[in-house]
Write an enzyme that holds these catalytic residues in place. Sequence first.
Site, short mmCIF file in Angstrom:
data_model
loop_
_atom_site.label_atom_id
_atom_site.label_comp_id
_atom_site.label_asym_id
_atom_site.label_seq_id
_atom_site.Cartn_x
_atom_site.Cartn_y
_atom_site.Cartn_z
N GLY A 116 0.83 -1.21 0.00
CA GLY A 116 0.00 0.00 0.00
C GLY A 116 0.85 1.25 0.00
CE LYS B 183 0.85 -5.11 8.88
NZ LYS B 183 2.03 -5.90 8.48
CB THR C 47 -6.36 -1.84 4.38
OG1 THR C 47 -5.27 -0.97 4.05
CG2 THR C 47 -7.30 -1.18 5.35
CG ASN D 236 -3.61 -1.46 0.02
OD1 ASN D 236 -3.83 -1.80 1.18
ND2 ASN D 236 -3.38 -0.20 -0.33
CD GLU E 186 -7.21 1.31 2.06
OE1 GLU E 186 -6.35 0.88 2.85
OE2 GLU E 186 -7.37 2.52 1.83
CB ILE F 13 -9.10 -9.82 6.74
CG1 ILE F 13 -8.49 -9.48 5.35
CG2 ILE F 13 -9.80 -11.16 6.73
CD1 ILE F 13 -9.48 -9.32 4.24
NE ARG G 291 -17.79 5.19 6.95
CZ ARG G 291 -16.70 5.79 6.48
NH1 ARG G 291 -16.81 6.80 5.63
NH2 ARG G 291 -15.50 5.38 6.83
P1 ADP Z 1 -0.04 -1.37 3.27
O1 ADP Z 1 0.03 0.13 3.31
O2 ADP Z 1 1.16 -2.01 2.62
O3 ADP Z 1 -1.32 -1.87 2.70
P2 ADP Z 1 -1.08 -1.94 5.91
O4 ADP Z 1 -0.56 -1.24 7.15
O5 ADP Z 1 -2.40 -1.56 5.37
O6 ADP Z 1 0.03 -1.83 4.81
O7 ADP Z 1 -1.06 -3.49 6.23
C1 ADP Z 1 -1.61 -4.38 5.28
C2 ADP Z 1 -0.98 -5.74 5.31
O8 ADP Z 1 -1.14 -6.32 6.61
C3 ADP Z 1 -1.74 -6.65 4.39
O9 ADP Z 1 -1.26 -6.58 3.08
C4 ADP Z 1 -1.56 -8.03 5.02
O10 ADP Z 1 -0.40 -8.65 4.48
C5 ADP Z 1 -1.32 -7.73 6.49
N1 ADP Z 1 -2.47 -8.04 7.37
C6 ADP Z 1 -2.33 -8.65 8.57
N2 ADP Z 1 -3.54 -8.77 9.17
C7 ADP Z 1 -4.44 -8.21 8.34
C8 ADP Z 1 -5.85 -8.02 8.40
N3 ADP Z 1 -6.56 -8.46 9.46
N4 ADP Z 1 -6.46 -7.42 7.38
C9 ADP Z 1 -5.75 -6.97 6.31
N5 ADP Z 1 -4.42 -7.11 6.19
C10 ADP Z 1 -3.75 -7.73 7.19
N1 RBF Z 2 -10.14 7.00 4.29
C1 RBF Z 2 -10.72 8.21 4.20
O1 RBF Z 2 -10.06 9.19 3.91
N2 RBF Z 2 -12.06 8.37 4.39
C2 RBF Z 2 -12.86 7.34 4.75
O2 RBF Z 2 -14.07 7.55 4.90
C3 RBF Z 2 -12.26 6.06 4.92
N3 RBF Z 2 -13.01 5.01 5.34
C4 RBF Z 2 -12.41 3.81 5.57
C5 RBF Z 2 -13.14 2.77 6.09
C6 RBF Z 2 -12.55 1.54 6.34
C7 RBF Z 2 -13.38 0.46 6.93
C8 RBF Z 2 -11.19 1.35 6.05
C9 RBF Z 2 -10.56 0.03 6.32
C10 RBF Z 2 -10.44 2.37 5.53
C11 RBF Z 2 -11.02 3.62 5.29
N4 RBF Z 2 -10.29 4.69 4.78
C12 RBF Z 2 -10.88 5.92 4.65
C13 RBF Z 2 -8.94 4.46 4.27
C14 RBF Z 2 -7.84 4.78 5.23
O3 RBF Z 2 -7.50 6.13 5.07
C15 RBF Z 2 -6.63 3.89 4.85
O4 RBF Z 2 -6.95 2.56 5.14
C16 RBF Z 2 -5.38 4.26 5.59
O5 RBF Z 2 -4.98 5.54 5.26
C17 RBF Z 2 -4.27 3.33 5.21
O6 RBF Z 2 -3.93 3.47 3.89
MG MG Z 3 -3.28 -1.21 3.21
#
Ligand code: ADP
Ligand code: RBF
Ligand code: MG
Length: 428
Positions: free
Chosen positions: A276, A282, A288, A290, A343, A346, A368
């Site tokens: 991401g 995290k 999330t 991605n 993204e 889980i 939403r």
């Molecule tokens: P990125 O910016 O690289 O997406 P994140 O901080 O969003 O990093 O972390 C995402 C990574 O965390 C996922 O790609 C996955 O490998 C790992 N991960 C571990 N637990 C979860 C979870 N419950 N939901 C989503 N991703 C998870």
């Molecule tokens: N980002 C936003 O800027 N606005 C949102 O309304 C928003 N809603 C989200 C809802 C969920 C359930 C998740 C998982 C992410 C959401 N995000 C939203 C994205 C969030 O900014 C992003 O996951 C982090 O910045 C990590 O890249």
């Molecule tokens: Mg992510």
Amino acid sequence: MRPIDDVVVLSCLFIRSVSSFSVSRGSGGARRVATSAAEKAIQAHEAALSRQGASVPASASREAHNSRQANVFSGETVAYFASAEATPPDVAVKLDRIAAAVPGDRVLDVGTGTGCLARRYAATSVVGVDLSSEMIAAAEAPNATFWCGDVVDYEDAWVESGEPPFDAAVFNACFGNVFDQKDALRAAAAVVRPGGQVVVSHPLGAAFVDDLRRLDPTVVRHSLPTSLADLDRIAPAFLEPADLVDEPDFYLARWSRRAFAPLEPRLFLRGPVARGYGRGSKKLGFPTANLPEDMFGAAVADLPTGVYCGWATVADGASYPAVANVGFSPTFQGAENPVKIVEAHICDYDGDDFYDQPLAILLAAFLRPERKFPTFDRLLAQITHDVQTATRLLHDDPILAQLRHHPALQQLQNAPETTATWLPSTDL
Ligand code: ADP
Ligand code: RBF
Ligand code: MG
């Protein structure tokens, strides 16, 4: 047409309108009182229109329409609405009947005027919105704050306020005047909690709105919906028609706010998990996974940005509740996603990272729209709430619950290639 011609035409319409009005209302005792309140209101409206002679065409922009509304509902019209004449005892009784039908502690009062309905709610917290700054300046109601503008633009102010959603949003005596009824309902539904209500009411009835409409259909653009089918036709997916009272001198329509809008067809996505934008979700408790934008950008190009939920499978083969954001993360102004991405968090998965491994996700419900939050903490609080809502819905809603067994989710090992497929709900 010059303003003076407008006045002449309006006066003719006015005479016709009042005579048809009296005939349709009959001459019973109680009716006569109601008719006089309605006639006074019609006269006040006609006077306001002639003071504000320059009409805007029906094809005007929302801004032009709104500015005409603000003009018409200004000056002497404010004084009229603030006076006892505008709310004679029989109208007061009907306003009380409307207020009594509005549930909850927090109410959004749209087209609040000088606050004559806002004062009557049992709610402890009311926000009154109106297009006319003069009405807002004159508005008075205990427990109420006021906001000047179009309800269609109110959502941002509400997000900014950090206040919880409303139990009800009420369009009293103004739903004929909004620029676009569907847009207005959608905006109201967006700030009402699931299980709450959107209400459209008029203490003088739907026929009265049509009488006003005859005076100038560019000011009162619409009739009120008069069947449950009409309520459904103009409602966004988030609103379900609940009931309709359409009496000769009283109107009340209600919709219930659904917890989610079913996504139909559903969207099934499968592909390798990408890196991401390194904003560290995290660390905040909501990692999330991605999906790579180059593979899925086209699939989600027309999907409204927002938060969706459904079921996901990862390499361990189990299916998990999942909540996905489809969009740009506008809260991170200056560091938004350069393109629209999917993204997914889980829920209940706390195993190893699974970068580059396949993820399958079946999105079945829209929760939403994506929003720009004023602070990161607010975003985090909303995501926490989204995850709770999604988990509850995916377990409690019988249709969403059974989707965890959808065959598409079971093929992760056997068919690891990238897929984006729309699946009609009739498939399961
Ligand atoms: P990125 O910016 O690289 O997406 P994140 O901080 O969003 O990093 O972390 C995402 C990574 O965390 C996922 O790609 C996955 O490998 C790992 N991960 C571990 N637990 C979860 C979870 N419950 N939901 C989503 N991703 C998870
Ligand atoms: N980002 C936003 O800027 N606005 C949102 O309304 C928003 N809603 C989200 C809802 C969920 C359930 C998740 C998982 C992410 C959401 N995000 C939203 C994205 C969030 O900014 C992003 O996951 C982090 O910045 C990590 O890249
Ligand atoms: Mg992510």
